[in-house]
Design an enzyme around this catalytic site. Structure first.
Site, mmCIF file in Angstrom:
data_model
loop_
_atom_site.group_PDB
_atom_site.id
_atom_site.type_symbol
_atom_site.label_atom_id
_atom_site.label_comp_id
_atom_site.label_asym_id
_atom_site.label_seq_id
_atom_site.Cartn_x
_atom_site.Cartn_y
_atom_site.Cartn_z
ATOM 1 N N ASP A 34 0.832 -1.201 0.000
ATOM 2 C CA ASP A 34 0.000 0.000 0.000
ATOM 3 C C ASP A 34 0.869 1.254 0.000
ATOM 4 O OD1 ASP A 34 -1.901 2.088 0.735
ATOM 5 O OD2 ASP A 34 -3.236 0.463 1.312
ATOM 6 N N SER A 67 -7.526 4.246 -0.941
ATOM 7 C CA SER A 67 -7.303 2.796 -0.895
ATOM 8 C C SER A 67 -8.584 2.008 -1.086
ATOM 9 C CB SER A 67 -6.647 2.406 0.432
ATOM 10 O OG SER A 67 -5.316 2.861 0.499
ATOM 11 N N THR A 94 -8.192 -1.867 2.203
ATOM 12 C CA THR A 94 -7.707 -2.802 1.177
ATOM 13 C C THR A 94 -8.195 -4.223 1.399
ATOM 14 O OG1 THR A 94 -5.777 -1.408 0.766
ATOM 15 C CG2 THR A 94 -5.678 -3.676 -0.022
ATOM 16 N N HIS A 143 2.296 8.767 4.404
ATOM 17 C CA HIS A 143 1.502 9.892 4.906
ATOM 18 C C HIS A 143 2.284 10.712 5.925
ATOM 19 C CE1 HIS A 143 -2.366 9.306 2.971
ATOM 20 N NE2 HIS A 143 -2.365 8.012 3.284
ATOM 21 N N ASP A 156 -1.496 -0.187 -4.632
ATOM 22 C CA ASP A 156 -2.786 0.411 -4.978
ATOM 23 C C ASP A 156 -2.646 1.850 -5.455
ATOM 24 O OD1 ASP A 156 -1.971 1.195 -2.453
ATOM 25 O OD2 ASP A 156 -3.921 0.914 -1.498
ATOM 26 N N HIS A 201 -1.945 11.050 -1.079
ATOM 27 C CA HIS A 201 -1.701 10.179 -2.217
ATOM 28 C C HIS A 201 -1.357 11.011 -3.451
ATOM 29 C CE1 HIS A 201 -4.620 6.935 -0.386
ATOM 30 N NE2 HIS A 201 -3.589 7.228 0.403
#
Length: 437
Positions: free
Chosen positions: A45, A86, A139, A272, A310, A399
């Site tokens: 991820d 996600s 996810t 993040h 992802d 993201h």
């Protein structure tokens, strides 16, 4: 547990020729009617090419194991945003359908859509989900639940138990399976007791996991998310490799094969936080899990291993504003996440220098110490300071919309070559498994 007999020393050419991928002067092998019995899908991820180049320098003793079977890149946009979350990305990869950010297992109109895990279950295969987040996080949830908000983890947990489509669930999030009367988040239902009546073995630590021989396992190793790998040894939690090998051992008892999704959840969380050391250490833990799967796939010869992401998180690069060089190797000597260090800083912030020097190899300048002391976000300030020394750049704490790599090992790799969309993933997995979808 099967032993790590797999030594990944094949040349790129030998590997590609052996798996049916495109090589110079040779057309792809035509798909067979039933190419593989098993698919193991790894999702790192938040991981992207920027993470990969940094991990290559961070890792000691060679390139990332997946570099030798890179097959292509994958687009990540959702139905309503060029930058996915996600939930939408997981849903696209699990169902072959684009959806809105925040939706899980639903199309963009809010209608329930079948997932590749559910299709595998209907075809008689064993199924599993593994994550280092809560097992009810976006996810893993996208493969076995259907809700209009990824935050509704209590409903996701209920659907896991009600639907009965997942044989092995390993991760964090115990509180989502417990009633409020026992400190959990369910109104009244006690999902752990329900799971026992349905034949699941409930396990809560590494020792129990390694000794399990059940065909149905619900492993919840933390009340909320599991610990970052930097801090795992302070707990009794299994590693991602432990969970992966246990899941494979359990699911492979099914003669009709299995589908397993394994998520390295906290690479995203590190992105993040712009925490380069956390990102790299959790990537290393993720690679150990991939190695376990490759060992099984090499011996089994009927398993396709896919490694992808992802979306990108943080826009990680090698090189960035104010970098002191490209000394990514110094991240190996960081022993705590930035958040952990920030929590050790006292109220007047007079111990910043002591805390950082206790968990890193850095000696900060007075100017750098003052900048951390005066920051509105001590965690981010610490992480950016470490990143500057390592030569790691960041563009955001959110993201981004860049493509992510796709790696595939085993039969059927020709279905994952070139630039594909995230919706192609589930469709092509179904093709390789030869199951209705």
């Amino acid at each position: 547990m099967f032993q790590k007999l797999f030594v990944f020393s094949l040349s790129v050419m030998t590997l590609l020729m052996g798996t049916g991928a495109v090589t110079e002067g040779k057309d792809p092998d035509p798909p067979s009617k039933n190419e593989v019995d098993n698919v193991i899908l790894f999702i790192a991820d938040g991981y992207s090419a920027g993470y990969n180049v940094n991990y290559r320098h961070y890792k000691e003793g060679g390139d990332p194991v997946w570099d030798s079977f890179l097959t292509g890149m994958m687009t990540t946009h959702s139905a309503n945003n060029r930058i996915t979350d996600s939930a939408a990305a997981g849903t696209a990869m699990a169902t072959g359908m684009k959806t809105k950010n925040g939706f899980v297992g639903l199309n963009e109109n809010g209608e329930k859509v079948q997932t590749i895990l559910e299709a595998a279950h209907e075809a008689g295969k064993a199924t599993g989900l593994v994550a280092t987040s809560t097992i009810t996080h976006a996810t893993p949830a996208a493969f076995a639940s259907h809700v209009d908000s990824r935050n509704n983890q209590t409903e996701i947990a209920r659907q896991y138990m009600d639907n009965g489509t997942v044989d092995v669930l390993l991760g964090g999030g115990k509180d989502y399976f417990l009633p409020e009367s026992e400190g959990g988040h369910q109104d009244t239902r006690h999902l752990l007791k329900e799971a026992k009546t349905k034949g699941y073995e409930i396990i809560e630590n590494r020792e129990e996991l390694l000794s399990s021989n059940s065909k149905h396992i619900l492993g919840l190793f933390a009340n909320d998310s599991m610990a970052p790998d930097l801090h795992r040894e302070e707990t009794e939690q299994p590693s991602l490799a432990d969970m992966t090998s246990s899941a494979i051992e359990t699911l492979s008892q099914n003669e009709d094969g299995f589908f397993l999704m394994v998520e390295g959840s906290q690479i995203d969380w590190a992105g993040h936080a712009n925490d380069a050391a956390w990102a790299m250490s959790d990537t290393a833990a993720f690679e150990e899990a991939v190695i376990e799967a490759l060992a099984f796939a090499e011996e089994d010869e009927q398993t396709l291993v896919i490694v992808t992401s992802d979306h990108d998180t943080g826009g990680m690069t090698l090189g960035g504003y104010h970098s002191h060089g490209t000394d990514v190797e110094i991240l190996r000597e960081v022993t705590a996440t930035g958040e952990h260090m920030a929590n050790q800083v006292n109220d007047d912030r007079s111990n910043v220098k002591k805390v950082i020097e206790a968990h890193t190899s850095l000696t900060l300048s007075d100017e750098e110490i003052v900048a951390i002391e005066e920051s509105d976000n001590v965690t981010l300030a610490i992480n950016h300071t470490i990143s500057h020394y390592a030569g790691v750049g960041w563009t955001t704490t959110n993201h981004t919309g860049v493509e992510v790599p796709v790696y595939a090992y085993g039969k059927g790799t020709e279905h994952f070559q070139g630039l594909i969309d995230n919706t192609d993933l589930a469709k092509n997995i179904a093709t390789v498994l030869n199951i209705p979808f």
